[in-house]
Motif scaffolding. Structure first.
Motif, PDB file in Angstrom:
ATOM      1  N   HIS A  41     -27.274  77.068  57.522  1.00  0.00           N
ATOM      2  CA  HIS A  41     -28.716  76.931  57.737  1.00  0.00           C
ATOM      3  C   HIS A  41     -29.186  77.801  58.899  1.00  0.00           C
ATOM      4  CE1 HIS A  41     -32.384  74.012  58.170  1.00  0.00           C
ATOM      5  NE2 HIS A  41     -32.722  75.204  57.718  1.00  0.00           N
ATOM      6  N   THR A  84     -22.833  77.750  65.927  1.00  0.00           N
ATOM      7  CA  THR A  84     -24.279  77.878  65.734  1.00  0.00           C
ATOM      8  C   THR A  84     -24.763  79.244  66.176  1.00  0.00           C
ATOM      9  OG1 THR A  84     -24.550  75.495  66.105  1.00  0.00           O
ATOM     10  CG2 THR A  84     -26.511  76.862  66.336  1.00  0.00           C
ATOM     11  N   GLU A 112     -34.272  72.250  63.304  1.00  0.00           N
ATOM     12  CA  GLU A 112     -32.942  71.645  63.337  1.00  0.00           C
ATOM     13  C   GLU A 112     -32.153  72.051  62.100  1.00  0.00           C
ATOM     14  OE1 GLU A 112     -32.867  67.459  63.903  1.00  0.00           O
ATOM     15  OE2 GLU A 112     -33.597  67.570  65.971  1.00  0.00           O
ATOM     16  N   THR A 113     -30.883  72.375  62.304  1.00  0.00           N
ATOM     17  CA  THR A 113     -30.039  72.733  61.169  1.00  0.00           C
ATOM     18  C   THR A 113     -29.629  71.466  60.416  1.00  0.00           C
ATOM     19  OG1 THR A 113     -28.043  72.681  62.552  1.00  0.00           O
ATOM     20  CG2 THR A 113     -29.175  74.789  62.310  1.00  0.00           C
ATOM     21  N   THR A 114     -29.508  71.607  59.105  1.00  0.00           N
ATOM     22  CA  THR A 114     -29.150  70.460  58.264  1.00  0.00           C
ATOM     23  C   THR A 114     -27.878  70.673  57.462  1.00  0.00           C
ATOM     24  OG1 THR A 114     -30.537  71.299  56.458  1.00  0.00           O
ATOM     25  CG2 THR A 114     -31.561  69.775  58.028  1.00  0.00           C
ATOM     26  N   HIS A 115     -27.367  71.908  57.431  1.00  0.00           N
ATOM     27  CA  HIS A 115     -26.178  72.180  56.644  1.00  0.00           C
ATOM     28  C   HIS A 115     -25.537  73.475  57.132  1.00  0.00           C
ATOM     29  CE1 HIS A 115     -29.619  74.062  54.542  1.00  0.00           C
ATOM     30  NE2 HIS A 115     -28.796  75.077  54.383  1.00  0.00           N
ATOM     31  N   ARG A 116     -24.300  73.674  56.757  1.00  0.00           N
ATOM     32  CA  ARG A 116     -23.598  74.901  57.137  1.00  0.00           C
ATOM     33  C   ARG A 116     -24.323  76.101  56.535  1.00  0.00           C
ATOM     34  NH1 ARG A 116     -17.107  75.732  57.388  1.00  0.00           N
ATOM     35  NH2 ARG A 116     -17.114  77.883  58.151  1.00  0.00           N
ATOM     36  N   ASN A 170     -28.732  72.619  66.711  1.00  0.00           N
ATOM     37  CA  ASN A 170     -27.706  71.908  65.949  1.00  0.00           C
ATOM     38  C   ASN A 170     -27.709  70.458  66.427  1.00  0.00           C
ATOM     39  OD1 ASN A 170     -25.473  70.798  64.755  1.00  0.00           O
ATOM     40  ND2 ASN A 170     -24.010  72.293  65.545  1.00  0.00           N
ATOM     41  N   PRO A 171     -28.235  69.505  65.632  1.00  0.00           N
ATOM     42  CA  PRO A 171     -28.366  68.130  66.113  1.00  0.00           C
ATOM     43  C   PRO A 171     -27.027  67.412  66.291  1.00  0.00           C
ATOM     44  CG  PRO A 171     -28.975  68.277  63.800  1.00  0.00           C
ATOM     45  CD  PRO A 171     -28.775  69.685  64.274  1.00  0.00           C
ATOM     46  N   THR A 172     -25.956  67.988  65.750  1.00  0.00           N
ATOM     47  CA  THR A 172     -24.635  67.375  65.913  1.00  0.00           C
ATOM     48  C   THR A 172     -23.827  68.050  67.008  1.00  0.00           C
ATOM     49  OG1 THR A 172     -23.617  68.791  64.225  1.00  0.00           O
ATOM     50  CG2 THR A 172     -24.613  66.730  63.480  1.00  0.00           C
TER      51      THR A 172
END
Length: 311
Positions: A42, A66, A36-40, A8-10
């Motif tokens: 993912h 996550t 890397e995840t890009t959206h809820r 999770n990059p955030t």
């Protein structure tokens, strides 16, 4: 050993440079793929792919949300020997799951422990819970605590950081102005065959635990159901009403160094295999700190031995 690292990059507490170091350390020991995840949602997709493509290990780098998504993906087709083992590197604000396992909160220390466990082949099999069609690892809630989670999610969508202070302020605001304090809508039906006493009446809010603690306020554990364990069924604590004296006393008992929440307005049950919560009108619901919206029914099931964890 094939491994998928879901990042999770955030994530709240891991900087990009730290993530690079962790990826390098894991790559030295594993045939590693990084996503890397890009959206809820993912991470659910990635966890599903990992099981279907027969990865050996899935490592989640992020917070509890996550991890929850990864597990829901890994178990999308059910439990079994084909499901990869789960590793976790904490990157969130609370990291309840990994702390409940007794692993370090620090991402670098946790990675070191993970690599050691992989080298030595250490695995722990844990039970999980299901709420309707959603797997959860450590907790779920119906009513007040879920409404607080919803408030925090809204604040985070506006750029706020999920600190203990934000949760406390959200809880006070929800308690003072939300509908839960003024109503007792929840019907509880326990489905465990050997239950001796069927609860009567209605409840204002319910907390469900699959392990202890339920959550943390910074370094301090919160223990509404201190007997809860990954090795047993589900535990619950239900409020018959959310009157101020009862609520404050229960919070204090849950924060105690020897937690034992009890009282006339409190119902606690340990090691349940299944139960149903219903409410009209619908109430806020959450699993593992992930807000599900308002639901009219939550059907809970304990699933023993559902997941292997590298720890």
């Amino acid at each position: 050993m094939r491994a998928l690292l879901v990042v999770n990059p955030t994530a709240t507490t891991t900087a990009p440079r730290t993530r690079e170091v962790l990826v390098s350390a894991l790559s030295a020991q594993l045939a590693l793929e990084v996503a890397e995840t890009t959206h809820r949602g993912h991470a659910i997709e990635l966890g599903t792919r990992a099981t279907r493509e027969k990865f050996d290990v899935v490592v989640a780098l992020g917070g509890d949300g996550t991890v929850n998504e990864v597990v829901n993906g890994m178990l999308a087709d059910g439990t079994g020997d084909d499901v990869p083992a789960l590793g976790v590197v904490p990157g969130g604000s609370a990291n309840v799951f990994i702390r409940a396992l007794g692993a370090p909160r620090d991402a670098v220390d946790a990675t070191g422990l993970l690599l050691e466990a992989l080298r030595e082949g250490r695995r722990r099999t844990i039970g999980l819970g299901r709420a309707n069609d959603r797997w959860f690892i450590f907790c779920a809630g119906y009513g007040l605590d879920a409404a607080v989670v919803g408030r925090v999610e809204k604040a985070r969508s506006r750029g706020r950081t999920a600190t203990p202070g934000l949760y406390v302020r959200s809880a006070v605001t929800q308690y003072a102005g939300g509908p839960e304090r003024r109503s007792t809508n929840v019907e509880l039906k326990i489905e465990t065959p050997d239950v001796q006493e069927e609860p009567t009446g209605r409840f204002a809010a319910v907390i469900v635990q699959n392990c202890s603690p339920w959550t943390y306020l910074g370094p301090r554990p919160v223990n509404p159901c201190p007997e809860a364990s990954f090795d047993d069924g589900l535990d619950l604590l239900a409020f018959r009403a959310l009157r101020l004296p009862t609520t404050l006393r229960t919070v204090w008992q849950a924060l105690s160094t020897k937690p034992d929440p009890h009282g006339r307005q409190i119902l606690r049950r340990h090691d349940l295999s299944g139960f149903v919560l219903r409410s009209d009108p619908p109430l806020a619901a959450q699993v593992d700190g992930d807000y599900l919206g308002e639901l009219s029914e939550m059907r809970f099931t304990s699933v023993p031995g559902a997941l292997r964890v590298v720890v």
